[in-house]
Design a protein around this motif. Structure first.
Motif, PDB file in Angstrom:
ATOM      1  N   THR A   1      -3.507 -51.795  -5.942  1.00 46.97           N
ATOM      2  CA  THR A   1      -3.786 -51.484  -4.543  1.00 46.97           C
ATOM      3  C   THR A   1      -2.511 -51.094  -3.821  1.00 46.97           C
ATOM      4  O   THR A   1      -1.439 -51.631  -4.109  1.00 46.97           O
ATOM      5  N   ALA A   2      -2.621 -50.170  -2.899  1.00 47.46           N
ATOM      6  CA  ALA A   2      -1.486 -49.736  -2.090  1.00 47.46           C
ATOM      7  C   ALA A   2      -1.951 -49.601  -0.641  1.00 47.46           C
ATOM      8  O   ALA A   2      -3.147 -49.577  -0.363  1.00 47.46           O
TER       9      ALA A   2
ATOM     10  N   ALA B   1      -5.764 -48.755  -0.144  1.00 44.74           N
ATOM     11  CA  ALA B   1      -6.260 -47.761  -1.107  1.00 44.74           C
ATOM     12  C   ALA B   1      -6.233 -48.366  -2.504  1.00 44.74           C
ATOM     13  O   ALA B   1      -5.181 -48.794  -2.979  1.00 44.74           O
ATOM     14  N   SER B   2      -7.396 -48.422  -3.116  1.00 46.85           N
ATOM     15  CA  SER B   2      -7.437 -48.870  -4.513  1.00 46.85           C
ATOM     16  C   SER B   2      -8.103 -47.830  -5.403  1.00 46.85           C
ATOM     17  O   SER B   2      -8.087 -47.960  -6.612  1.00 46.85           O
ATOM     18  N   TRP B   3      -8.673 -46.798  -4.810  1.00 50.32           N
ATOM     19  CA  TRP B   3      -9.249 -45.707  -5.584  1.00 50.32           C
ATOM     20  C   TRP B   3      -8.234 -44.574  -5.587  1.00 50.32           C
ATOM     21  O   TRP B   3      -8.272 -43.671  -4.748  1.00 50.32           O
ATOM     22  N   HIS B   4      -7.308 -44.639  -6.527  1.00 48.49           N
ATOM     23  CA  HIS B   4      -6.238 -43.648  -6.639  1.00 48.49           C
ATOM     24  C   HIS B   4      -5.724 -43.607  -8.070  1.00 48.49           C
ATOM     25  O   HIS B   4      -5.942 -44.550  -8.834  1.00 48.49           O
TER      26      HIS B   4
ATOM     27  N   PRO C   1       3.881 -55.813  -3.011  1.00 48.20           N
ATOM     28  CA  PRO C   1       3.652 -56.860  -4.006  1.00 48.20           C
ATOM     29  C   PRO C   1       2.481 -57.762  -3.616  1.00 48.20           C
ATOM     30  O   PRO C   1       2.037 -57.777  -2.463  1.00 48.20           O
ATOM     31  N   PHE C   2       2.020 -58.512  -4.568  1.00 48.49           N
ATOM     32  CA  PHE C   2       0.865 -59.400  -4.423  1.00 48.49           C
ATOM     33  C   PHE C   2       0.969 -60.314  -3.203  1.00 48.49           C
ATOM     34  O   PHE C   2      -0.045 -60.609  -2.565  1.00 48.49           O
ATOM     35  N   ASP C   3       2.155 -60.742  -2.843  1.00 49.82           N
ATOM     36  CA  ASP C   3       2.344 -61.662  -1.712  1.00 49.82           C
ATOM     37  C   ASP C   3       1.738 -61.137  -0.409  1.00 49.82           C
ATOM     38  O   ASP C   3       1.487 -61.914   0.512  1.00 49.82           O
ATOM     39  N   HIS C   4       1.490 -59.857  -0.314  1.00 46.99           N
ATOM     40  CA  HIS C   4       0.974 -59.243   0.917  1.00 46.99           C
ATOM     41  C   HIS C   4      -0.534 -58.986   0.884  1.00 46.99           C
ATOM     42  O   HIS C   4      -1.054 -58.207   1.687  1.00 46.99           O
ATOM     43  N   TYR C   5      -1.258 -59.645  -0.021  1.00 42.82           N
ATOM     44  CA  TYR C   5      -2.691 -59.370  -0.148  1.00 42.82           C
ATOM     45  C   TYR C   5      -3.470 -59.666   1.134  1.00 42.82           C
ATOM     46  O   TYR C   5      -4.423 -58.959   1.454  1.00 42.82           O
ATOM     47  N   GLU C   6      -3.088 -60.699   1.890  1.00 45.54           N
ATOM     48  CA  GLU C   6      -3.819 -61.011   3.120  1.00 45.54           C
ATOM     49  C   GLU C   6      -3.642 -59.896   4.160  1.00 45.54           C
ATOM     50  O   GLU C   6      -4.595 -59.530   4.855  1.00 45.54           O
ATOM     51  N   THR C   7      -2.439 -59.355   4.243  1.00 46.61           N
ATOM     52  CA  THR C   7      -2.178 -58.258   5.183  1.00 46.61           C
ATOM     53  C   THR C   7      -2.975 -57.021   4.783  1.00 46.61           C
ATOM     54  O   THR C   7      -3.596 -56.370   5.622  1.00 46.61           O
TER      55      THR C   7
ATOM     56  N   LEU D   1      -3.425 -56.394  -7.367  1.00 48.69           N
ATOM     57  CA  LEU D   1      -4.649 -55.853  -7.948  1.00 48.69           C
ATOM     58  C   LEU D   1      -5.823 -56.261  -7.079  1.00 48.69           C
ATOM     59  O   LEU D   1      -5.932 -57.421  -6.681  1.00 48.69           O
ATOM     60  N   PHE D   2      -6.686 -55.303  -6.783  1.00 50.78           N
ATOM     61  CA  PHE D   2      -7.905 -55.572  -6.034  1.00 50.78           C
ATOM     62  C   PHE D   2      -9.057 -55.525  -7.019  1.00 50.78           C
ATOM     63  O   PHE D   2      -9.213 -54.550  -7.758  1.00 50.78           O
ATOM     64  N   SER D   3      -9.862 -56.583  -7.050  1.00 50.25           N
ATOM     65  CA  SER D   3     -10.971 -56.664  -8.005  1.00 50.25           C
ATOM     66  C   SER D   3     -12.326 -56.423  -7.359  1.00 50.25           C
ATOM     67  O   SER D   3     -13.347 -56.562  -8.007  1.00 50.25           O
TER      68      SER D   3
END
Length: 180
Positions: free
Chosen positions: A26-27, A38-41, A77-83, A158-160
């Motif tokens: 994810t980006a 965006a995870s569809w890229h 990085p993963f640490d920013h998943y909530e944002t 990673l977004f699942s």
């Protein structure tokens, strides 16, 4: 299948019905100062380096991409998943997503798209082609610059699907096969 045995697989007609995990890197896509998860890229060409992102036509980002024809992909990085998750719940045409994110802007590219300091790496992209398919438009872009953070986290986000995020636990480097 043997008698009286449950089937191993369940079959679904649509992605919305299916319950499977579908991990994808994810980006945060930045078009100007608007941010969209965006995870569809994916990369679509090595030389020239081209990258494709799929964006729903109903999203505010879609209109911005059609107007400005450029974006950055900020791989946090993963640490920013909530944002990143929060950015998917805010409408950019109503609220300032960049301000709400709390992320620091490192700079802007030549097309006025933000470069986020927290990123492990960033692709600067200029749209060269579009392709409408289903409920998304695929924006294919030339990558003009790649910014690599020298202090990468090595914990990609990673977004699942269905609000689930993860990162890799272990990585392995497989030696290249020598040609005899």
């Amino acid at each position: 299948m043997r008698k009286n045995e449950e089937p191993m697989f369940k079959t679904y007609d649509t992605l919305e019905e299916a319950t499977h995990t579908q991990p994808r890197v994810t980006a945060l896509l930045a078009c100007q100062h608007n941010l969209m998860p965006a995870s569809w890229h994916m990369p679509v060409s090595k030389s020239p380096f081209r990258y494709a992102v799929a964006v729903r036509e109903e999203n505010y980002t879609h209109a911005l991409l059609e107007k400005h024809r450029s974006f950055t992909l900020n791989f946090l990085p993963f640490d920013h998943y909530e944002t990143v998750s929060m950015m998917g719940k805010i409408h950019g045409d109503i609220e300032d997503k960049l301000s709400k994110s709390g992320l620091v802007v490192e700079g802007i590219d030549s097309n006025e798209n933000v470069l986020l300091s927290a990123s492990d790496f960033i692709y600067e992209c200029r749209v060269c082609d579009t392709y409408k398919n289903g409920d998304h438009t695929i924006f294919i872009a030339d990558v003009s610059n790649i910014h690599v953070n020298e202090k990468q986290s090595h914990k990609p986000m990673l977004f699942s699907g269905r609000g689930k995020y993860a990162t890799v636990e272990e990585t392995f480097t497989v030696p290249k096969r020598s040609i005899v």
